[in-house]
Scaffold this active site. Structure first.
Site, PDB file in Angstrom:
ATOM      1  N   ASP A   8       0.903  -1.296   0.088  1.00  0.00           N
ATOM      2  CA  ASP A   8       0.131  -0.172   0.008  1.00  0.00           C
ATOM      3  C   ASP A   8       0.879   1.165  -0.033  1.00  0.00           C
ATOM      4  O   ASP A   8       2.180   1.183  -0.350  1.00  0.00           O
ATOM      5  CB  ASP A   8      -1.032   0.063   0.964  1.00  0.00           C
ATOM      6  N   HIS A  98       9.813 -24.653   8.683  1.00  0.00           N
ATOM      7  CA  HIS A  98       8.572 -25.141   9.521  1.00  0.00           C
ATOM      8  C   HIS A  98       7.168 -25.110   8.873  1.00  0.00           C
ATOM      9  O   HIS A  98       6.340 -25.831   8.945  1.00  0.00           O
ATOM     10  CB  HIS A  98       8.596 -24.856  10.832  1.00  0.00           C
ATOM     11  N   ARG A 132       7.483 -34.192   9.820  1.00  0.00           N
ATOM     12  CA  ARG A 132       6.637 -33.515  10.516  1.00  0.00           C
ATOM     13  C   ARG A 132       5.890 -32.476  10.482  1.00  0.00           C
ATOM     14  O   ARG A 132       4.637 -32.333  10.417  1.00  0.00           O
ATOM     15  CB  ARG A 132       6.878 -33.704  11.967  1.00  0.00           C
ATOM     16  N   HIS A 133       6.568 -31.651   9.767  1.00  0.00           N
ATOM     17  CA  HIS A 133       6.218 -29.953   9.295  1.00  0.00           C
ATOM     18  C   HIS A 133       5.432 -30.303   8.207  1.00  0.00           C
ATOM     19  O   HIS A 133       4.373 -29.288   8.137  1.00  0.00           O
ATOM     20  CB  HIS A 133       7.389 -29.052   9.191  1.00  0.00           C
TER      21      HIS A 133
HETATM   22  C1  RB5 Z   1      -2.425   2.609   6.633  1.00  0.00           C
HETATM   23  O1  RB5 Z   1      -2.122   3.816   7.195  1.00  0.00           O
HETATM   24  C2  RB5 Z   1      -1.923   1.351   7.559  1.00  0.00           C
HETATM   25  O2  RB5 Z   1      -3.267   1.299   8.373  1.00  0.00           O
HETATM   26  C3  RB5 Z   1      -1.696   0.210   6.639  1.00  0.00           C
HETATM   27  O3  RB5 Z   1      -0.734   0.444   6.117  1.00  0.00           O
HETATM   28  C4  RB5 Z   1      -1.386  -1.117   7.596  1.00  0.00           C
HETATM   29  O4  RB5 Z   1      -0.395  -0.934   8.600  1.00  0.00           O
HETATM   30  C5  RB5 Z   1      -2.386  -1.790   7.918  1.00  0.00           C
HETATM   31  O5  RB5 Z   1      -2.506  -3.031   8.682  1.00  0.00           O
END
Ligand code: RB5
Length: 150
Positions: A8, A98, A132-133
C-alpha cells in the site's frame, strides 16, 4: 526466482529498495503495485499478489504495508496462501523451514530497509524441511478446506 511484490502507500519506498536489491541478486520481480504514495487500501494490492502466488504466476511473494498486518491478513484469505508477518530473521527463516510460507509480509513503519533485505535473504534461501512439518502444514490447509465459504 520469480517473485511478486505488492504494497500500500506506506510501503512504496521500501518496495523499490527491495526490488533493486532482489534484482541485483538475480531474482525476477513482478510489481503488483501500488507505486503511488496517495492513501490506498492494502487489501487491493494484497489480493493481486496472493492470487499470483496461488496460481503459480510467481513462486513467492513479498507484501508490505505500514505494519505488515493488513496486507498479510488479506493474503491469507486466498486459498493456498501461507503468509507471515516478520520483523526478525529467526521467524523469517522458520516461516520457510517449518511453515512452508509462500508470502512474507513486512511493516515498512516497523523495520528498516537493511532488516527487510536480511529477512528476504532468510525467506528466499531457507527450504521447507518437510517430515513432521509437512503433516502440520497439511493440517493448516485442511482447516482452510473445511472452512471454505462460497
Ligand atoms: C495505513 O495507514 C496502515 O493502516 C496500513 O499500511 C497497515 O499498517 C495496516 O495494517
Amino acid at each position: 526466482m520469480k517473485l511478486g511484490i505488492a504494497n500500500d502507500h506506506a510501503g512504496v519506498d521500501l518496495k523499490f529498495e527491495l526490488i533493486d536489491y532482489l534484482e541485483g541478486l538475480g531474482h525476477e520481480i513482478v510489481n503488483f503495485g501500488t507505486d503511488e504514495k496517495e492513501s490506498t487500501d492494502y487489501a487491493i494490492w494484497g489480493e493481486k499478489l496472493a492470487n499470483a502466488v496461488a496460481n503459480g504466476e510467481v513462486e513467492r511473494g513479498i507484501a508490505i504495508c505500514g505494519t505488515g498486518n493488513g496486507i498479510g491478513l488479506t493474503c491469507n484469505k486466498v486459498n493456498g496462501i501461507r503468509a507471515c508477518v516478520c520483523s526478525d530473521a529467526y521467524t523469517a527463516r522458520y516461516s520457510r523451514l517449518h511453515n512452508d510460507c509462500n508470502i512474507i509480509a513486512f511493516g515498512a513503519r516497523v523495520i528498516g530497509p537493511d532488516t527487510a533485505k536480511m529477512l528476504c535473504d532468510e525467506f528466499l534461501t531457507a527450504e521447507f524441511e518437510g517430515g513432521r512439518h509437512a503433516r502440520r502444514v497439511a493440517m493448516i490447509m485442511d482447516v482452510e478446506k473445511r472452512n471454505h465459504k462460497e
